[in-house]
Design a protein around this motif. Structure first.
Motif, short mmCIF file in Angstrom:
data_model
loop_
_atom_site.label_atom_id
_atom_site.label_comp_id
_atom_site.label_asym_id
_atom_site.label_seq_id
_atom_site.Cartn_x
_atom_site.Cartn_y
_atom_site.Cartn_z
N SER A 115 32.37 40.72 50.63
CA SER A 115 31.11 40.97 50.10
C SER A 115 30.47 40.18 49.24
CB SER A 115 31.45 42.25 49.24
OG SER A 115 32.13 41.81 48.19
N GLU A 116 30.96 39.09 49.02
CA GLU A 116 30.55 37.97 48.12
C GLU A 116 30.14 36.91 49.05
OE1 GLU A 116 29.67 38.06 44.99
OE2 GLU A 116 30.37 40.09 44.99
N ALA A 117 30.34 36.65 50.14
CA ALA A 117 30.31 35.69 51.29
C ALA A 117 28.77 35.87 51.83
CB ALA A 117 31.27 35.55 52.06
N GLU A 118 27.94 34.98 51.81
CA GLU A 118 26.74 34.85 52.43
C GLU A 118 26.68 34.07 53.72
OE1 GLU A 118 21.87 33.69 51.62
OE2 GLU A 118 23.70 33.52 50.09
N LEU A 119 26.37 34.85 54.84
CA LEU A 119 26.48 34.25 56.11
C LEU A 119 25.24 33.70 56.44
CD1 LEU A 119 27.96 37.52 57.90
CD2 LEU A 119 29.12 35.37 58.16
#
Length: 270
Positions: A115-119
Motif C-alpha cells: 500500500s505504500e509503494a508507488e507504481l
C-alpha cells in the motif's frame, strides 16, 4: 505516465513474514533541498525496485540511492523472466516500483506492490531527449532533482563527444544509410546516420524485406534483445547488434559508449 497504488495480497504478506527482505544497492543524491522524500524512505533516500536494469539505470541516473532490480542482467530477453516470490517480496518493501507496460509480468508486480509503494510506469526508450525527460521526471518523484540535473548535464557532454567521434568514422566521410530495428533507432541518431527504413518489433515480412533491401542500406542496426537473425540477407548490408539494457552496474551512459564503440568499429571496417 500512469502511477497507481494497490494493496498487498494475503499470500505475499505470508511470504514477507517468512523473512524475505529487500537488499538495496546503488548510488545517488541526498540533497534535502530537493524537497520531500517518500514517506517510507530510509535515511531520506527512497527505496526503488525496478523490474529490469533498464528501469534501474533510469532510477540511478535520477539520483536513487537504493535500487533493487528484479530481472538479472544476464537474462537475454528480460520480458521472459518469471518473478520469484522473493522478487515480489522486495516489491512490497519499496517506496517506488518502476516497470514497463510491455513486460508480461507487470500485472504480478502491480498485485505484489504494498500500500505504500508507488507504481511508476515507464515507456523505455534510449532516445536522448526522452531519456533526459524521464530522468528529470524521476528526480522530481524521488526528491533528487539536483542529482538528476547533474546526470543530464554529464549525459549531454558525453553524448556530444560520442557523436563527434562517430562522425569522424563515417565511411568516405559521408553519413551512412541504415535500416534500424524500431527500438535501436536511437543508435542511428547517435551515429548521425541516415535512417532509410525501420522494422519490428514484429517479424520482418517478405514484402518488408524486399522494400528495405531496395533502400540499399550500408548497415542494419538490430536489437540484440529481439533479434530474429540476419535481417537483410544477400543485401550486402553489415548487421550491427545494438544492446539496449544496461549491465548490473546500472550505468545508462555505458549503453551509449558500447553502442558507439560497436558502430564505430563496423563503420571503419566498411
Amino acid at each position: 505516465m500512469a502511477r497507481t497504488r494497490v494493496r498487498i495480497t494475503s499470500l505475499l504478506a505470508l511470504t514477507l513474514s517468512a523473512g524475505l527482505t529487500l537488499t538495496a544497492t546503488g548510488c545517488g543524491d541526498s540533497d534535502s533541498s530537493d524537497g520531500p522524500r517518500a514517506a517510507g524512505a530510509k535515511d531520506g533516500a527512497p527505496v526503488v525496485v525496478a523490474t529490469t536494469t533498464w528501469e534501474g539505470a533510469f532510477a540511478k541516473a535520477a539520483g536513487a540511492e537504493n535500487v533493487k532490480v528484479i530481472v538479472p542482467s544476464s537474462a537475454q530477453h528480460a520480458p521472459d523472466y518469471d518473478p520469484r516470490p522473493s522478487d515480489l517480496a522486495a516489491v512490497a518493501e519499496a517506496d517506488f516500483v518502476l516497470y514497463a507496460p510491455f513486460e508480461p509480468y507487470a500485472e504480478k508486480i502491480k498485485e505484489a506492490a504494498g500500500s505504500e509503494a508507488e507504481l511508476v510506469e515507464q515507456q523505455l526508450d534510449n532516445d536522448p531527449e526522452r531519456v533526459k525527460a524521464e530522468v528529470t521526471r524521476l528526480g522530481k518523484l524521488f526528491g533528487t532533482r539536483s542529482a538528476a540535473a547533474r546526470w543530464n548535464k554529464s549525459f549531454d557532454t558525453e553524448y556530444a563527444t560520442l557523436r563527434k567521434d562517430l562522425k569522424k568514422a563515417w565511411p568516405g566521410g559521408r553519413s551512412p544509410a541504415v535500416v534500424a530495428q524500431v527500438y535501436s533507432a536511437w543508435s542511428a541518431k547517435l551515429a548521425g546516420a541516415d535512417v532509410v527504413g525501420t522494422y519490428g518489433p514484429e517479424a520482418v515480412t517478405a514484402r518488408q524485406l524486399s522494400d528495405l533491401s531496395k533502400k540499399k542500406p550500408a548497415f542494419v542496426l538490430d536489437n540484440v534483445h529481439m533479434s530474429t537473425g540476419t535481417v537483410l540477407p544477400d543485401s550486402g548490408a553489415r548487421q550491427i547488434d545494438i544492446v539496449n539494457y544496461p549491465g548490473k552496474d546500472l550505468d545508462l551512459l555505458a549503453v551509449y559508449r558500447n553502442a558507439a564503440t560497436t558502430v564505430e568499429k563496423a563503420m571503419k571496417a566498411a
